[in-house]
Write an enzyme that holds these catalytic residues in place. Structure first.
Site, PDB file in Angstrom:
ATOM      1  N   ASP A   1      37.420  54.122  68.439  1.00  0.00           N
ATOM      2  CA  ASP A   1      38.259  54.099  67.241  1.00  0.00           C
ATOM      3  C   ASP A   1      37.448  54.658  66.080  1.00  0.00           C
ATOM      4  O   ASP A   1      36.299  54.235  65.888  1.00  0.00           O
ATOM      5  CB  ASP A   1      38.670  52.643  66.939  1.00  0.00           C
TER       6      ASP A   1
ATOM      7  N   HIS B   1      39.468  61.545  60.285  1.00  0.00           N
ATOM      8  CA  HIS B   1      39.665  60.085  60.354  1.00  0.00           C
ATOM      9  C   HIS B   1      39.343  59.521  61.730  1.00  0.00           C
ATOM     10  O   HIS B   1      39.239  58.310  61.890  1.00  0.00           O
ATOM     11  CB  HIS B   1      41.104  59.734  59.975  1.00  0.00           C
TER      12      HIS B   1
HETATM   13  C1  G6P Z   1      45.591  57.806  63.246  1.00  0.00           C
HETATM   14  C2  G6P Z   1      45.304  59.198  62.719  1.00  0.00           C
HETATM   15  C3  G6P Z   1      46.259  59.576  61.601  1.00  0.00           C
HETATM   16  C4  G6P Z   1      47.686  59.345  62.042  1.00  0.00           C
HETATM   17  C5  G6P Z   1      47.878  57.895  62.495  1.00  0.00           C
HETATM   18  C6  G6P Z   1      49.306  57.610  63.001  1.00  0.00           C
HETATM   19  O1  G6P Z   1      45.217  56.842  62.314  1.00  0.00           O
HETATM   20  O2  G6P Z   1      43.964  59.292  62.278  1.00  0.00           O
HETATM   21  O3  G6P Z   1      46.083  60.934  61.256  1.00  0.00           O
HETATM   22  O4  G6P Z   1      48.575  59.647  61.003  1.00  0.00           O
HETATM   23  O5  G6P Z   1      46.964  57.640  63.547  1.00  0.00           O
HETATM   24  O6  G6P Z   1      49.677  58.509  63.976  1.00  0.00           O
HETATM   25  P1  G6P Z   1      50.921  59.514  63.823  1.00  0.00           P
HETATM   26  O7  G6P Z   1      50.791  60.429  64.988  1.00  0.00           O
HETATM   27  O8  G6P Z   1      52.140  58.641  63.881  1.00  0.00           O
HETATM   28  O9  G6P Z   1      50.805  60.216  62.495  1.00  0.00           O
END
Ligand code: G6P
Length: 480
Positions: A386, A176
């Site tokens: 991003d 992602h």
């Molecule tokens: C990004 C990453 C995700 C992640 C999200 C929130 O979008 O690509 O994999 O889940 O951030 O971050 P966190 O560390 O809270 O899961």
């Protein structure tokens, strides 16, 4: 709490003719798509689960992931028709694997080293151990020939572990976040192991074609893989791996429907009124992350006020910064820095009636977010790097009447799809300032033409189309 035991979940969804507990389709992600609520669980916000839930129901699927708290052993359970299989992480694993290797090594390394990545062998060891645990959870549940779709940078070693132990599986991986060029990726002391981990998949998906190219180049440079372009050939048996772009999107219809609801429109009017009915509301919505370029945006805004190109009272800037990874050092520093800057700007420019920056360090429900999108005449997305940026797409989805201007960083993946946005290089503060002014002053006709073109894009290319495209391609490359 709607929890079921390990035995009851498969009984309700057992695959015809197989022993209980195996699934034809497994999604593996660091987090399960639910959060704890007062009475059990609630579905987490975000498009991924919206897109995958119907596929999981149709195809006898399950989701493997962490529940989000330390030291919790939760049995598999059902939630809104999905089977969820929790993977436990200890407090120390959260520190080493999640906060450490995932978010203080890989995250900065993959985002242009905006912050310096840290390399610690103890973090890497924990990352390997936890990836192994996720893989084992999948192995125990995957039916013969099942499709397994692994999500994101926290789990890059899972594809190869699965491949080695279960060559019958069809394995997809989607990253992602950006994938850096080999010149940066090569800093990683465990670069070969990470690449070999990913090369266990049949199809490795990325947000942008440049990310896919970066990966293929590193794979050929730092492992023994060969092949050409997006087609990578691995090992003595020349197994085929594809690296391709699948830009993710949102549940466009849902956001657009919410924006049409009278009570949400009323809330948008209320927000404007509470700010003293300024002529222009500008909005930023981000996780509080150093990749998002929040301080660049604030700098441009402050200079515009100083130079009196905009006036407090006429223009108000709302910055929603949702709390994120608060125990990681860079994130703590960033919060101090941003909050210091906001305080300084407001101290210098606020009047008793009006504020310059309304800063909100909160999470809001989607209804409130849509009301904010409706209230905002100008949306500022100034990420320094991003993978995609779904906020930009959500803003467009909410602007059903074709008004509003989107200022969008060319370093966000979304700029490949939202070409009619006002594209900026956020490092170029002078250019950013001019673009903000152009957005504020954009004639209605021009704004409407741009917004309508962007809406057409995301109406067709929504998250459902994204997941279907990826999974069809995976079936194609595995002859499934
Ligand atoms: C990004 C990453 C995700 C992640 C999200 C929130 O979008 O690509 O994999 O889940 O951030 O971050 P966190 O560390 O809270 O899961």
């Amino acid at each position: 709490m709607a929890q079921h035991t390990e035995r009851t979940a498969p009984e309700t969804k057992a695959h015809g003719g197989r022993t209980g507990g195996s699934y034809d389709f497994l999604v593996v992600a660091n987090r399960l798509p639910v959060d704890r609520a007062e009475a059990g669980w609630k579905r987490s916000p975000g498009g991924l689960v919206t897109a995958l839930a119907p596929i999981m129901e149709k195809s006898d699927g399950a989701w493997v992931g962490w529940v989000g708290c330390p030291d919790e052993e939760v049995e598999p359970f059902e939630h809104e028709g999905m089977t969820l299989i929790p993977v436990g992480l200890s407090a120390s694993e959260i520190e080493l694997y999640y906060e450490g290797f995932s978010n203080a090594t890989l995250w900065p390394l993959y985002h242009d080293v905006i912050a310096p990545p840290e390399f610690h062998r103890a973090w890497w060891d924990a990352y390997r151990r936890v990836n192994e645990r996720f893989a084992v959870a999948v192995l125990a549940r995957a039916a013969e020939g099942a499709t397994v779709w692994i999500q994101d940078y926290q789990l890059q070693l899972v594809p190869a572990i699965l491949r080695e132990r279960r060559p019958d599986l069809k394995i997809g991986f989607f990253n992602h976040i950006p994938f850096p060029p080999p010149e940066i990726f090569s800093q990683l002391p465990w670069r070969r192991q990470v690449l070999e981990g990913l090369l266990g998949a049949d199809l490795v998906g990325f947000q942008r074609s440049n990310d896919a190219r970066n990966f293929a180049r590193s794979a050929r440079r730092y492992t023994s893989a060969g092949g050409n372009g997006a087609h990578i050939l691995v090992g003595p048996e020349q197994r085929s791996v594809r690296a391709e772009a699948f830009p993710i999107s949102i549940d466009t219809q849902r956001i657009s429907d919410l924006a049409r609801r009278p009570e949400i429109q009323e809330r948008a009017r209320q927000i404007r009124h509470d700010l003293g009915d300024p002529k222009t509301i500008m909005l930023g919505v981000d996780r509080l992350d150093y990749t998002k370029g929040i301080s660049h945006r604030l700098k441009a805004f402050e200079e515009l006020l100083t130079e009196e190109r905009i006036q407090v009272g006429e223009v108000t800037f709302i910055q929603v910064a949702s709390p994120s990874r608060e125990r990681v050092e860079h994130y703590r520093h960033l919060r101090e820095e941003i909050e210091g800057t906001v305080g300084r700007i407001n101290g210098a420019f606020d009047t008793l009636q009006h504020t310059a920056v309304r800063y909100l360090h909160h999470n809001y429900p989607v209804e409130e977010m849509v009301a904010l999108y409706l209230a905002a005449d100008v949306m500022l997305v100034t990420a320094l790097r991003d993978g995609m940026n779904l906020v930009a797409k959500e803003y467009v989805a909410a602007r059903f009447n074709g008004t509003g201007a989107l200022v969008l960083s060319e370093f966000a993946g979304a700029s490949d799809q939202l070409k009619q946005a006002l594209l900026v290089n956020p490092h170029d503060i002078a250019g950013l300032k001019d673009t903000i002014v152009a957005a504020i002053e954009m004639p209605r006709g021009t704004a409407s033409r741009r917004m309508k073109a962007m809406r057409r894009q995301i109406i067709v290319h929504n998250v459902e189309e994204w997941s279907a495209t990826f999974l069809n391609r995976l079936a194609e490359v595995t002859h499934g």
